[in-house]
Design a protein around this motif. Structure first.
Motif, PDB file in Angstrom:
ATOM      1  N   LEU A   1       0.815  -1.217   0.000  1.00 35.33           N
ATOM      2  CA  LEU A   1       0.000   0.000   0.000  1.00 35.33           C
ATOM      3  C   LEU A   1       0.849   1.268   0.000  1.00 35.33           C
ATOM      4  O   LEU A   1       1.989   1.259   0.454  1.00 35.33           O
ATOM      5  N   ASN A   2       0.237   2.332  -0.505  1.00 31.89           N
ATOM      6  CA  ASN A   2       0.870   3.649  -0.442  1.00 31.89           C
ATOM      7  C   ASN A   2       0.808   4.198   0.982  1.00 31.89           C
ATOM      8  O   ASN A   2      -0.186   4.001   1.674  1.00 31.89           O
ATOM      9  N   THR A   3       1.839   4.908   1.373  1.00 30.40           N
ATOM     10  CA  THR A   3       1.865   5.524   2.710  1.00 30.40           C
ATOM     11  C   THR A   3       2.159   7.011   2.529  1.00 30.40           C
ATOM     12  O   THR A   3       2.368   7.470   1.406  1.00 30.40           O
ATOM     13  N   GLY A   4       2.277   7.711   3.632  1.00 29.32           N
ATOM     14  CA  GLY A   4       2.722   9.114   3.568  1.00 29.32           C
ATOM     15  C   GLY A   4       4.199   9.224   3.243  1.00 29.32           C
ATOM     16  O   GLY A   4       4.691  10.302   2.942  1.00 29.32           O
ATOM     17  N   GLY A   5       4.921   8.111   3.266  1.00 28.39           N
ATOM     18  CA  GLY A   5       6.365   8.112   2.982  1.00 28.39           C
ATOM     19  C   GLY A   5       7.103   7.303   4.034  1.00 28.39           C
ATOM     20  O   GLY A   5       6.991   7.587   5.220  1.00 28.39           O
ATOM     21  N   MET A   6       7.832   6.311   3.587  1.00 27.65           N
ATOM     22  CA  MET A   6       8.540   5.400   4.503  1.00 27.65           C
ATOM     23  C   MET A   6      10.007   5.770   4.664  1.00 27.65           C
ATOM     24  O   MET A   6      10.732   5.139   5.424  1.00 27.65           O
ATOM     25  N   GLY A   7      10.436   6.772   3.918  1.00 29.87           N
ATOM     26  CA  GLY A   7      11.835   7.182   4.013  1.00 29.87           C
ATOM     27  C   GLY A   7      12.174   8.031   2.814  1.00 29.87           C
ATOM     28  O   GLY A   7      11.355   8.193   1.895  1.00 29.87           O
TER      29      GLY A   7
ATOM     30  N   PRO B   1       8.481  12.694   3.975  1.00 29.64           N
ATOM     31  CA  PRO B   1       9.713  12.849   4.748  1.00 29.64           C
ATOM     32  C   PRO B   1      10.895  13.511   4.030  1.00 29.64           C
ATOM     33  O   PRO B   1      12.010  13.486   4.549  1.00 29.64           O
ATOM     34  N   GLU B   2      10.674  14.175   2.891  1.00 30.08           N
ATOM     35  CA  GLU B   2      11.828  14.778   2.203  1.00 30.08           C
ATOM     36  C   GLU B   2      12.528  15.845   3.045  1.00 30.08           C
ATOM     37  O   GLU B   2      13.751  15.981   2.988  1.00 30.08           O
ATOM     38  N   SER B   3      11.743  16.632   3.813  1.00 33.67           N
ATOM     39  CA  SER B   3      12.372  17.683   4.640  1.00 33.67           C
ATOM     40  C   SER B   3      13.428  17.095   5.568  1.00 33.67           C
ATOM     41  O   SER B   3      14.410  17.769   5.906  1.00 33.67           O
ATOM     42  N   GLU B   4      13.208  15.852   5.979  1.00 29.48           N
ATOM     43  CA  GLU B   4      14.112  15.215   6.938  1.00 29.48           C
ATOM     44  C   GLU B   4      15.466  14.856   6.300  1.00 29.48           C
ATOM     45  O   GLU B   4      16.396  14.484   6.998  1.00 29.48           O
ATOM     46  N   VAL B   5      15.560  14.937   4.959  1.00 29.12           N
ATOM     47  CA  VAL B   5      16.883  14.797   4.316  1.00 29.12           C
ATOM     48  C   VAL B   5      17.335  16.102   3.650  1.00 29.12           C
ATOM     49  O   VAL B   5      18.534  16.347   3.523  1.00 29.12           O
ATOM     50  N   VAL B   6      16.383  16.930   3.231  1.00 28.59           N
ATOM     51  CA  VAL B   6      16.744  18.186   2.554  1.00 28.59           C
ATOM     52  C   VAL B   6      17.394  19.156   3.555  1.00 28.59           C
ATOM     53  O   VAL B   6      18.476  19.693   3.298  1.00 28.59           O
ATOM     54  N   PHE B   7      16.754  19.378   4.710  1.00 32.83           N
ATOM     55  CA  PHE B   7      17.321  20.353   5.660  1.00 32.83           C
ATOM     56  C   PHE B   7      18.678  19.913   6.224  1.00 32.83           C
ATOM     57  O   PHE B   7      19.573  20.749   6.341  1.00 32.83           O
ATOM     58  N   PRO B   8      18.862  18.623   6.527  1.00 30.05           N
ATOM     59  CA  PRO B   8      20.211  18.240   6.991  1.00 30.05           C
ATOM     60  C   PRO B   8      21.303  18.449   5.936  1.00 30.05           C
ATOM     61  O   PRO B   8      22.474  18.557   6.280  1.00 30.05           O
ATOM     62  N   ARG B   9      20.937  18.525   4.660  1.00 29.51           N
ATOM     63  CA  ARG B   9      21.961  18.750   3.629  1.00 29.51           C
ATOM     64  C   ARG B   9      22.120  20.228   3.268  1.00 29.51           C
ATOM     65  O   ARG B   9      23.055  20.589   2.550  1.00 29.51           O
ATOM     66  N   LEU B  10      21.195  21.049   3.726  1.00 22.75           N
ATOM     67  CA  LEU B  10      21.240  22.471   3.377  1.00 22.75           C
ATOM     68  C   LEU B  10      22.168  23.196   4.348  1.00 22.75           C
ATOM     69  O   LEU B  10      21.930  23.199   5.554  1.00 22.75           O
ATOM     70  N   LYS B  11      23.238  23.801   3.813  1.00 20.11           N
ATOM     71  CA  LYS B  11      24.192  24.451   4.718  1.00 20.11           C
ATOM     72  C   LYS B  11      23.783  25.885   5.058  1.00 20.11           C
ATOM     73  O   LYS B  11      24.196  26.427   6.066  1.00 20.11           O
TER      74      LYS B  11
END
Ligand code: AMP
Ligand code: GLY
Length: 421
Positions: A226-232, A294-304
């Motif tokens: 099934l589709n979810t809100g995002g698993m990672g 969950p993209e913010s959870e990888v985008v912000f950690p990479r944004l300097k």
């Protein structure tokens, strides 16, 4: 600067984590927030539908910037209501007209057609055109994609190989399955490719791209179930070569910003382009008027860059003077979910071992504190983000910590970051 952040999920935890790092931050308030955001600011409970309550809080707490995390308040016009009363407030999020790019799929399609932006072929039908919509199904090839026009909490898209179920779906939508969000539908061509998520910040005229990411929507490994809100999610995305990147900018981002400008849309915030790579060419699947989760959870950690400086520039009109700096490492986030998710899921399970984490950042998505204990409070519970020189190294750190964190019924995917489509 005092900032008020609206929202309560993993995305807002990532915002709060990032804002907290800025020397420009004085006080951060999050409404309603969660135990994760409380690590970086003060959670408060404002009824944001009550504009007077919101305005009073903004005045009393000397809030200079309001960041709207989720789409719903934007689509309902929070920007337009507040800017009239508080013209100096820096609101991060578009006007209601801009939010229509997410709030009405028919509007988004017409916008793309007007500005020549590649997207799946489509036809719009209103409720009183039910018979035409059903006949149209007979005339097109499968798979068929049917979308409720308005916001439907990620559940408004139906893809099928079977014309009978397509018709039943249309009938259900027009019968009110999604309320007013289903007063119109979009029937569109199916695009076969790999999806990716592109984020920009814009002041309605110029834009800056943030790190590109990919989320993993299906519940099962190998993108099954099934589709979810995002698993990672992962950032960067290895299949995006220079050619695809340039096409993404020239064919999609530039004409979108130019369209916003030409239509005189007031847009100071994020645009999230949900894109699909079809044999090396990008197409828009959807626009969102906010950051991804969950993209913010990888985008912000990479944004300097300093996020407050960057967001302030939407109001000081010097966005073009900023250079976006990326951490060159990979970031991977693994979502820990509750038993049963994305269907009916368990809650209030005690979460242990969170103080035992090294080399990862933990973003809270669905947690709450009860009698001093942290418990699960959603389908998606915690996002475990790690950085590494390779995606394998980043994933390994997240998986190590995902296995340490403990709550009954915990589930997570172990293949985040791999091109499994
Ligand atoms: P949306 O809410 O428009 O992003 O759609 C949800 C999901 O449905 C997308 O992330 C895609 O996986 C899928 N989808 C939507 N539209 C299409 C399309 N035209 N072709 C293929 N897949 C689609
Ligand atoms: N990750 C998809 C979304 O935020 O809508």
């Amino acid at each position: 600067m005092n900032i008020l952040l609206i929202g309560s999920g993993g995305r807002e935890s990532a915002f709060a984590w990032k804002l907290h790092q800025s020397p420009l931050l004085d006080k951060l308030y999050i409404s309603p927030g969660n135990p994760g955001t409380a690590q970086y600011g003060t959670n408060i409970n404002i009824d944001i539908d009550n504009i007077k309550e919101l305005v009073d809080f903004i005045k009393e707490s000397k809030i200079e910037m309001l960041i709207v995390g989720p789409e719903k308040p934007l689509v309902e016009g929070i920007y337009d209501k507040l800017i009239k009363i508080l013209p100096k407030l820096k609101i991060i999020g578009p006007s209601q007209k801009g939010a229509m790019l997410e709030g009405s799929k028919a509007y988004a399609k017409e916008f793309m057609k007007e500005f020549g932006i590649p997207t799946a072929g489509y036809k719009v039908f209103t409720k009183n055109q039910k018979e035409e919509a059903l006949e149209f199904i007979d005339s097109i090839k499968t798979p068929i994609v049917i979308k409720a026009d308005g916001l439907a909490a990620g559940k408004g898209v139906f893809i099928t190989e079977d014309k009978e179920s397509a018709k039943n779906n249309i009938i259900d939508i027009f019968n009110g399955k999604f309320g007013d969000a289903g007063n119109k539908i979009v029937i569109e061509e199916f695009l076969d490719g790999i999806e990716y998520s592109v984020f920009v910040i814009t002041d309605s005229k110029s834009f800056k791209m943030l790190p590109i990411a990919k989320d993993y929507k299906r519940i099962g490994e190998g993108n099954t179930g099934l589709n979810t809100g995002g698993m990672g999610a992962i950032s960067p995305v290895s299949f995006i070569n220079d050619d695809l990147l340039i096409k993404t900018i020239v064919k999609i981002i530039q004409p979108t910003i130019s369209g916003i400008w030409q239509k005189d849309i007031d847009y100071k915030g994020f645009i999230f382009f949900g894109l699909i790579n079809v044999d090396g060419d990008p197409y828009v699947i959807e626009y969102n008027c906010r950051m991804g989760d969950p993209e913010s959870e990888v985008v912000f950690p990479r944004l300097k860059n300093d996020l407050i400086k960057l967001l302030s520039s939407l109001y000081t009109l010097d966005l073009t003077e900023h250079t976006i700096e990326h951490n060159p490492n990979y970031a991977v986030t693994v979502m820990l979910t509750s038993k049963g998710y994305p269907e009916k899921y368990e809650t209030t399970k005690v979460i242990n071992n969170l103080d035992n984490i090294d080399e990862s950042i933990i973003f809270h998505a669905g947690t709450k504190s009860v009698d001093g204990k942290l418990v699960t409070n959603g389908g998606r519970v915690l996002a475990v983000t790690s950085l590494g020189e390779t995606k394998e190294k980043a994933l390994e750190k997240s998986l190590k910590n995902a296995s340490k964190i403990d709550f009954e019924g915990k589930y997570y995917r172990k293949d985040i970051g791999f091109d499994v489509e």
